[in-house]
Design an enzyme around this catalytic site. Structure first.
Site, PDB file in Angstrom:
ATOM      1  N   ASP A  66       0.991  -1.342  -0.054  1.00 26.88           N
ATOM      2  CA  ASP A  66      -0.090  -0.195   0.030  1.00 26.88           C
ATOM      3  C   ASP A  66       0.916   1.618  -0.337  1.00 26.88           C
ATOM      4  OD1 ASP A  66      -2.519  -1.317  -0.005  1.00 26.88           O
ATOM      5  OD2 ASP A  66      -2.422  -1.348   2.240  1.00 26.88           O
ATOM      6  N   ASP A  97     -11.738  -5.977   6.262  1.00 23.21           N
ATOM      7  CA  ASP A  97     -10.635  -6.669   6.871  1.00 23.21           C
ATOM      8  C   ASP A  97      -9.923  -6.756   8.473  1.00 23.21           C
ATOM      9  OD1 ASP A  97     -10.091  -7.023   3.864  1.00 23.21           O
ATOM     10  OD2 ASP A  97      -8.688  -5.811   4.061  1.00 23.21           O
ATOM     11  N   GLN A 120     -20.692   9.701  13.114  1.00 23.39           N
ATOM     12  CA  GLN A 120     -20.253   9.252  11.825  1.00 23.39           C
ATOM     13  C   GLN A 120     -19.340  10.715  11.051  1.00 23.39           C
ATOM     14  OE1 GLN A 120     -21.871   6.481   9.387  1.00 23.39           O
ATOM     15  NE2 GLN A 120     -22.345   6.909  11.606  1.00 23.39           N
TER      16      GLN A 120
END
Length: 360
Positions: A36, A315, A304
């Site tokens: 990544d 994951d 939120q």
């Protein structure tokens, strides 16, 4: 003290000291390793490569130069990524010590990015044993960040080149498979080496160990149905989210869109190892997690506004779950840990985490 060998902790009349001995390589993962690469970019960069501000795509030819450019022109962060590697990395983080509780197999290139990936996996204390080859470069996933948005471009490259006979079948590698007690493979690997998955799954079943799999994405149930259903009889724990569950149900002709019913029907699919009843765990974002054998599990509340990035949530949930599963904790505890890990990860950019967990 006793070492427990069953999924559910038995009731004991004597005093026990809640100890499960955690050994190196007790958890085994196999999948598509990606490096990544995260960087803050501008709108011109997105426009140059035809990217939307918030999206997930597979790299095409026009994106190949993107990976070198993002490294040369920006301050970047590197992390060991890819779905399965993320999950075993999170499991190791939740456990902390000993190191190398998790083994990971996958394919990388013999190149600069491959060296960085090996370094990052080692920093996460994962015992990664990569199959290294020259035909394709190491798989990468560029996270192009603009403000609160994150555009992901994945180039699987070497991740697609895993060869069972050149890696999994080698005695030294197979010994690591045999050391494990819990196995986890994301469905994405069905597109690369279904024969490797089957070999590991059969070993787990034959030795009454726990084999876990993830539906991973709707396209797996649609376009890789045959290899998926060849592995399904060996699956002890199946993970997925509500969208993946609905697609799986449609492809299997379940004729229901009720998540709890889909979980039950999936649980009752044919199974090889009759000593373990299949457990199905379907997450539903902010809604309750559905698991067979038990009722619904509410997720942790979160404002939120505190949600930064939900990409690694699935994951992370699996990683938290596995961290308790290898310690032979109850299903309830496994799901509680999964919810905790996901709650931590969605507050941060990428599948990253603080130095230590705060899970009790």
């Amino acid at each position: 003290c006793i070492i427990l060998n069953t999924f559910h902790r038995p009731k004991l009349n004597t005093v026990e000291c809640h100890l499960t001995v955690l050994l190196e390589n007790i958890l085994f993962g196999m999948g598509n390793p990606l490096l990544d690469i995260s960087a803050v970019v501008d709108k011109d960069f997105l426009d140059k490569y035809g990217l939307k501000p918030n999206d997930q795509i597979l790299a095409e030819d026009k994106h190949k130069a993107l990976f070198d450019e993002i490294v040369k022109k920006n301050k970047v962060e590197y992390h060991a990524g890819g779905s399965t590697q993320n999950s075993v990395k999170i499991a190791q983080w939740m456990i902390q010590k000993p190191h190398k509780v998790a083994t990971f197999f996958g394919c990388i290139g013999k190149d600069h990015f491959g060296e960085i990936l090996k370094k990052k996996a080692a920093e996460a204390h994962v015992d990664a044993h990569y199959y290294e080859q020259n035909e394709e470069p190491t798989g990468t996933c560029a996270a192009c960040i603009t403000g609160d948005n994150r555009s992901l471009v994945a180039n699987l490259a070497a991740a697609n080149c895993y060869k069972k006979e050149k890696h999994l079948d080698l005695d030294s590698n197979w010994e690591l498979v045999e050391k494990a007690k819990v196995y986890y493979i994301a469905g994405f690997f069905l597109t690369v080496s279904p024969e490797s998955i089957l070999k590991v799954a059969k070993h787990a079943s034959d030795n009454n160990k726990v084999f876990c799999m993830n539906l991973s994405a709707p396209f797996i149930s649609q376009f890789f149905k045959e290899p998926l259903m060849k592995v399904m009889p060996y699956v002890d724990i199946l993970f997925g989210n509500e969208t993946e569950a609905a697609t799986f149900a449609k492809e299997q002709g379940f004729e229901t869109d009720d998540i709890t019913e889909i979980a039950k029907k999936t649980q009752n699919l044919p199974k090889e190892n009759k000593k373990r009843q299949r457990v199905v765990v379907f997450t539903q974002g902010k809604d309750d997690t559905v698991a067979t054998k038990v009722t619904m599990f509410p997720v942790l509340d979160i404002d939120q506004n505190d949600i930064v990035d939900t990409n690694g949530a699935g994951d992370a949930f699996v990683g938290g779950f596995l961290s308790e599963l290898v310690q032979e904790r109850s299903l309830e505890e496994c799901i509680r840990a999964g919810h905790y890990a996901a709650n931590v990860i969605i507050r941060r950019v990428g599948c990253t985490f603080p130095e230590k967990p705060d899970f009790h």
